[in-house]
Design an enzyme around this catalytic site. Structure first.
Site, PDB file in Angstrom:
ATOM      1  N   ARG A  14     -24.420  24.946  16.345  1.00 33.90           N
ATOM      2  CA  ARG A  14     -25.461  25.889  16.759  1.00 33.90           C
ATOM      3  C   ARG A  14     -24.921  27.011  17.661  1.00 33.90           C
ATOM      4  O   ARG A  14     -25.604  27.996  17.894  1.00 33.90           O
ATOM      5  CB  ARG A  14     -26.596  25.120  17.481  1.00 33.90           C
ATOM      6  CG  ARG A  14     -27.439  24.302  16.527  1.00 33.90           C
ATOM      7  CD  ARG A  14     -28.223  23.219  17.238  1.00 33.90           C
ATOM      8  NE  ARG A  14     -27.370  22.096  17.635  1.00 33.90           N
ATOM      9  CZ  ARG A  14     -27.814  20.993  18.245  1.00 33.90           C
ATOM     10  NH1 ARG A  14     -29.088  20.888  18.551  1.00 33.90           N
ATOM     11  NH2 ARG A  14     -26.983  20.020  18.563  1.00 33.90           N
ATOM     12  N   LYS A  21     -17.362  24.116  22.032  1.00 29.63           N
ATOM     13  CA  LYS A  21     -18.491  24.412  22.911  1.00 29.63           C
ATOM     14  C   LYS A  21     -18.157  24.217  24.395  1.00 29.63           C
ATOM     15  O   LYS A  21     -18.526  25.064  25.220  1.00 29.63           O
ATOM     16  CB  LYS A  21     -19.692  23.545  22.496  1.00 29.63           C
ATOM     17  CG  LYS A  21     -20.946  23.829  23.256  1.00 29.63           C
ATOM     18  CD  LYS A  21     -22.165  23.113  22.668  1.00 29.63           C
ATOM     19  CE  LYS A  21     -21.877  21.707  22.206  1.00 29.63           C
ATOM     20  NZ  LYS A  21     -23.124  21.009  21.819  1.00 29.63           N
ATOM     21  N   GLN A  71      -9.931  13.833  17.719  1.00 32.58           N
ATOM     22  CA  GLN A  71     -10.906  13.343  16.748  1.00 32.58           C
ATOM     23  C   GLN A  71     -10.811  14.299  15.547  1.00 32.58           C
ATOM     24  O   GLN A  71     -11.354  15.401  15.575  1.00 32.58           O
ATOM     25  CB  GLN A  71     -12.316  13.383  17.368  1.00 32.58           C
ATOM     26  CG  GLN A  71     -13.387  12.847  16.451  1.00 32.58           C
ATOM     27  CD  GLN A  71     -14.792  13.161  16.950  1.00 32.58           C
ATOM     28  OE1 GLN A  71     -15.009  14.103  17.712  1.00 32.58           O
ATOM     29  NE2 GLN A  71     -15.761  12.361  16.515  1.00 32.58           N
ATOM     30  N   GLY A 101     -18.988  17.092  27.313  1.00 34.22           N
ATOM     31  CA  GLY A 101     -18.372  18.332  27.783  1.00 34.22           C
ATOM     32  C   GLY A 101     -19.317  19.527  27.745  1.00 34.22           C
ATOM     33  O   GLY A 101     -18.930  20.632  28.123  1.00 34.22           O
ATOM     34  N   GLY A 139     -31.912  12.773  23.310  1.00 28.09           N
ATOM     35  CA  GLY A 139     -32.227  11.401  22.913  1.00 28.09           C
ATOM     36  C   GLY A 139     -33.256  10.822  23.888  1.00 28.09           C
ATOM     37  O   GLY A 139     -33.197  11.098  25.084  1.00 28.09           O
ATOM     38  N   ASN A 384       6.129  55.316  39.291  1.00 27.59           N
ATOM     39  CA  ASN A 384       6.833  54.061  39.611  1.00 27.59           C
ATOM     40  C   ASN A 384       7.518  53.444  38.405  1.00 27.59           C
ATOM     41  O   ASN A 384       8.162  52.422  38.517  1.00 27.59           O
ATOM     42  CB  ASN A 384       5.846  53.056  40.206  1.00 27.59           C
ATOM     43  CG  ASN A 384       4.688  52.765  39.267  1.00 27.59           C
ATOM     44  OD1 ASN A 384       4.254  53.631  38.518  1.00 27.59           O
ATOM     45  ND2 ASN A 384       4.197  51.543  39.314  1.00 27.59           N
ATOM     46  N   ARG A 438       8.765  74.323  44.443  1.00 25.03           N
ATOM     47  CA  ARG A 438       7.927  75.185  43.615  1.00 25.03           C
ATOM     48  C   ARG A 438       8.762  76.344  43.119  1.00 25.03           C
ATOM     49  O   ARG A 438       9.587  76.879  43.863  1.00 25.03           O
ATOM     50  CB  ARG A 438       6.827  75.835  44.463  1.00 25.03           C
ATOM     51  CG  ARG A 438       5.673  74.942  44.756  1.00 25.03           C
ATOM     52  CD  ARG A 438       4.683  75.736  45.571  1.00 25.03           C
ATOM     53  NE  ARG A 438       3.828  74.811  46.265  1.00 25.03           N
ATOM     54  CZ  ARG A 438       3.237  75.068  47.411  1.00 25.03           C
ATOM     55  NH1 ARG A 438       3.427  76.231  48.004  1.00 25.03           N
ATOM     56  NH2 ARG A 438       2.463  74.174  47.967  1.00 25.03           N
TER      57      ARG A 438
HETATM   58  C1  UD1 Z   1     -26.175  13.735  22.748  1.00 28.95           C
HETATM   59  C2  UD1 Z   1     -26.836  12.351  22.725  1.00 28.95           C
HETATM   60  C3  UD1 Z   1     -28.293  12.498  23.181  1.00 28.95           C
HETATM   61  C4  UD1 Z   1     -28.315  13.122  24.570  1.00 28.95           C
HETATM   62  C5  UD1 Z   1     -27.570  14.444  24.583  1.00 28.95           C
HETATM   63  C6  UD1 Z   1     -27.437  14.928  26.008  1.00 28.95           C
HETATM   64  C7  UD1 Z   1     -25.761  11.083  20.921  1.00 28.95           C
HETATM   65  C8  UD1 Z   1     -25.890  10.585  19.548  1.00 28.95           C
HETATM   66  N1  UD1 Z   1     -26.769  11.805  21.387  1.00 28.95           N
HETATM   67  O1  UD1 Z   1     -26.855  14.522  21.779  1.00 28.95           O
HETATM   68  O2  UD1 Z   1     -28.889  11.219  23.202  1.00 28.95           O
HETATM   69  O3  UD1 Z   1     -29.664  13.318  24.966  1.00 28.95           O
HETATM   70  O4  UD1 Z   1     -26.240  14.282  24.066  1.00 28.95           O
HETATM   71  O5  UD1 Z   1     -26.927  16.220  26.079  1.00 28.95           O
HETATM   72  O6  UD1 Z   1     -24.779  10.810  21.569  1.00 28.95           O
HETATM   73  N2  UD1 Z   1     -18.858  15.385  20.356  1.00 28.95           N
HETATM   74  C9  UD1 Z   1     -17.604  15.010  19.948  1.00 28.95           C
HETATM   75  N3  UD1 Z   1     -17.426  14.612  18.667  1.00 28.95           N
HETATM   76  C10 UD1 Z   1     -18.443  14.564  17.762  1.00 28.95           C
HETATM   77  C11 UD1 Z   1     -19.738  14.944  18.195  1.00 28.95           C
HETATM   78  C12 UD1 Z   1     -19.906  15.347  19.508  1.00 28.95           C
HETATM   79  O7  UD1 Z   1     -16.653  15.018  20.714  1.00 28.95           O
HETATM   80  O8  UD1 Z   1     -18.198  14.183  16.615  1.00 28.95           O
HETATM   81  C13 UD1 Z   1     -19.038  15.877  21.759  1.00 28.95           C
HETATM   82  C14 UD1 Z   1     -19.514  17.307  21.779  1.00 28.95           C
HETATM   83  O9  UD1 Z   1     -18.424  18.218  21.861  1.00 28.95           O
HETATM   84  C15 UD1 Z   1     -20.374  17.354  23.031  1.00 28.95           C
HETATM   85  C16 UD1 Z   1     -20.857  15.917  23.197  1.00 28.95           C
HETATM   86  O10 UD1 Z   1     -20.036  15.121  22.380  1.00 28.95           O
HETATM   87  O11 UD1 Z   1     -19.633  17.731  24.168  1.00 28.95           O
HETATM   88  C17 UD1 Z   1     -22.315  15.765  22.784  1.00 28.95           C
HETATM   89  O12 UD1 Z   1     -22.446  16.113  21.429  1.00 28.95           O
HETATM   90  P1  UD1 Z   1     -23.714  16.861  20.866  1.00 28.95           P
HETATM   91  O13 UD1 Z   1     -23.555  17.023  19.404  1.00 28.95           O
HETATM   92  O14 UD1 Z   1     -24.006  18.049  21.662  1.00 28.95           O
HETATM   93  O15 UD1 Z   1     -24.834  15.746  21.124  1.00 28.95           O
HETATM   94  P2  UD1 Z   1     -26.377  15.978  21.294  1.00 28.95           P
HETATM   95  O16 UD1 Z   1     -26.994  16.199  19.973  1.00 28.95           O
HETATM   96  O17 UD1 Z   1     -26.634  16.959  22.353  1.00 28.95           O
HETATM   97 CA    CA Z   2     -25.362  18.348  23.487  1.00 26.30          CA
END
Ligand code: UD1
Ligand code: CA
Length: 470
Positions: A14, A21, A71, A101, A139, A384, A438
């Protein structure tokens, strides 16, 4: 031993950007850095960062500061933690903090208090939660009675669950061994087709272990960014929070439009910050200063009583009662000593400007050591750089530099040395001397009469341009 795992691998669809991000900035500091700092301040344990999407940018940013794991495919937050399993296996006995993060405001105090509750309740997992008036996107925390029953993602929630206002911050304390035991049991049988870290809660409960929640009173600590809109909301929130901190310290703001202050900035009481002021890095401003409008300072120290109007300055020291601006650029490694006045369209670089010196307009001073009470005429240039080497100029106390002087470095002007307007100084000028360079001026009378002979009637007030058009 405790561990801290920061998830920074996600695709962040997004955001619509080819950049992880967590490297997007809030008040000029990457969100990942905010999270790292909170972990460091809480002494949360040995850190490991999970990178994935555009992971090389995370490497470049961290520059070896912390270990990372890759990952390779973005298959969810549970899958991200699985990549750190070998790191966690170093010690199954301690606890592991997992943080996102993309949620920069989770602070050290919350981390510490959640850790205390985690230990006191003998939990296998403690989820950090908050109650939000608008819980959309997070969540939801499902409880049976008071007890935690699980976390359901928005995408998977039914209408009743969507009405729950207690949300998952995405930050958890786990007992490391218990986390490792359930990681392999996660499935991707859900709306997103991902391995959800949140499912570990239900899995641990099924094993008869305890799961708890640390409900924070400060709901803003959980704010996260999934889109550019969210990121702007985080910036707005942090911006006003920082301004609030300075207001409490007696800093004066007539209007906060365009004012962006990094969290590492210090400002003394009675200083007035005008619109369009951006203070970055570890900038320190003294008392009774005026900064702005439209001033950007990065890692600068500005002492009491200074006034900076339409200035950009980087990595420099600006001493007491200095007046600078408008339209001035101070480049790194400059020292502007007490009482100096610098006026419009002046650039200073890597130079030391002595007390009380005046550089009023249209001047470049680079790689120079300037004494006290020197006067720079309009249009002075320190030359300079010869295309290969940078050289320095040394200008003694009370020197008086005439307008449009070029100082070809390396060159030294003694104290009270004068240069005549238009002089190009190619060798040292002894103290108390005047340098003048001059060609003798000649006046050719009747020049234009001869040039335009017969073409113009000088008695009519027609311009030459109009004549040419005819
Ligand atoms: C996640 C939580 C949600 C919580 C929210 C809080 C899960 C399934 N959901 O949702 O319950 O309310 O955070 O902000 O955990 N990331 C990875 N690898 C991946 C996917 C994500 O490293 O494959 C990292 C992202 O870079 C990010 C963090 O995990 O920093 C959260 O991922 P994101 O996809 O933003 O989770 P949310 O949908 O916000
Ligand atoms: Ca998030």
């Amino acid at each position: 031993m405790d561990f801290g795992i920061i998830l920074a691998g996600g695709r962040g669809k997004r955001m619509k950007a080819q950049r992880p991000k967590p490297l997007f900035e809030v008040l000029g500091i990457p969100m990942l850095e905010w999270v790292i700092r909170s972990c460091e301040a809480a002494q949360a344990g040995q850190l490991c960062i999970v990178k994935g999407y555009c992971g090389e940018q995370i490497d470049a940013y961290l520059n070896g500061r912390y270990p990372t794991v890759l990952q390779a495919e973005q298959r969810g937050t549970g899958h991200a933690v699985m990549q750190a399993a070998d790191f966690l296996k170093q010690d199954r006995e301690g606890c592991t903090l997992v943080l996102c993060g993309d949620a920069p405001f989770l602070d050290a105090d919350t981390i510490r208090k959640a850790r205390e509750l985690h230990t006191a309740q003998h939990n296998a997992v403690t989820v950090i939660t908050a109650c939000l008036p608008v819980p959309t996107g997070y969540g939801r925390i499902v409880r049976e009675g008071d007890a935690l029953a699980g976390i359901v993602e928005e995408k998977d929630a039914d209408e009743t669950q969507k009405r729950i206002t207690e949300i998952n911050s995405g930050a958890y304390w786990f007992r490391t061994g218990d986390l490792l035991d359930v990681l392999d049991s996660l499935s991707c049988d859900n709306a997103a087709g991902e391995y959800y870290l949140t499912d570990t809660v239900a899995l641990l409960l099924q094993k008869g272990l305890r799961a708890g929640a640390y409900l924070t009173e400060h709901a803003d600590v959980v704010m996260g960014a999934n889109s550019q809109r969210d990121l702007l909301a985080l910036n707005d929130h942090a911006r006003m929070r920082e301004i609030g901190r300075h207001l409490d310290n007696g800093v004066i703001f007539d209007c906060t439009d365009g004012v962006i202050l990094s969290p590492d900035v210090t400002i003394g009481a009675g200083t007035r910050i005008l619109p369009g002021t951006i203070l970055r890095g570890k900038t320190v401003i003294g008392e009774g200063c005026t900064v702005g409008p439209n001033t950007l300072l990065e890692n600068c120290t500005v002492e009491d009583g200074a006034s900076l109007n339409y200035v950009q300055a980087y990595q420099s020291l600006i001493e007491k009662n200095v007046r600078i601006g408008p339209f001035v650029h101070i480049r790194p490694n400059s020292r502007i000593r007490q009482g100096v006045r610098i006026g419009d369209f002046v650039e200073i670089k890597n130079s030391d400007i002595g007390e009380g010196t005046a550089i009023a307009h249209l001047t470049y001073v680079g790689d120079s050591d300037v004494g006290r009470k020197v006067n720079f005429g309009c249009g002075t240039v320190t030359v300079n750089y010869d295309g290969i080497m940078k050289s320095r100029c040394e200008i003694g106390d009370h020197a008086f530099i005439g307008c449009n002087t070029n100082l070809i470095a390396p060159v030294k002007l003694g104290k009270y040395a004068y240069t005549a307007a238009g002089t190009t100084v190619t060798r040292d000028i002894p103290e108390y001397s005047l340098a003048i360079d001059r060609g003798a001026m000649t006046v050719k009378e009747g020049y234009s009469l001869r040039k335009f002979a017969g073409k113009l009637d000088f008695n009519k007030s027609t311009s030459i341009r109009n004549e040419k058009k005819k």
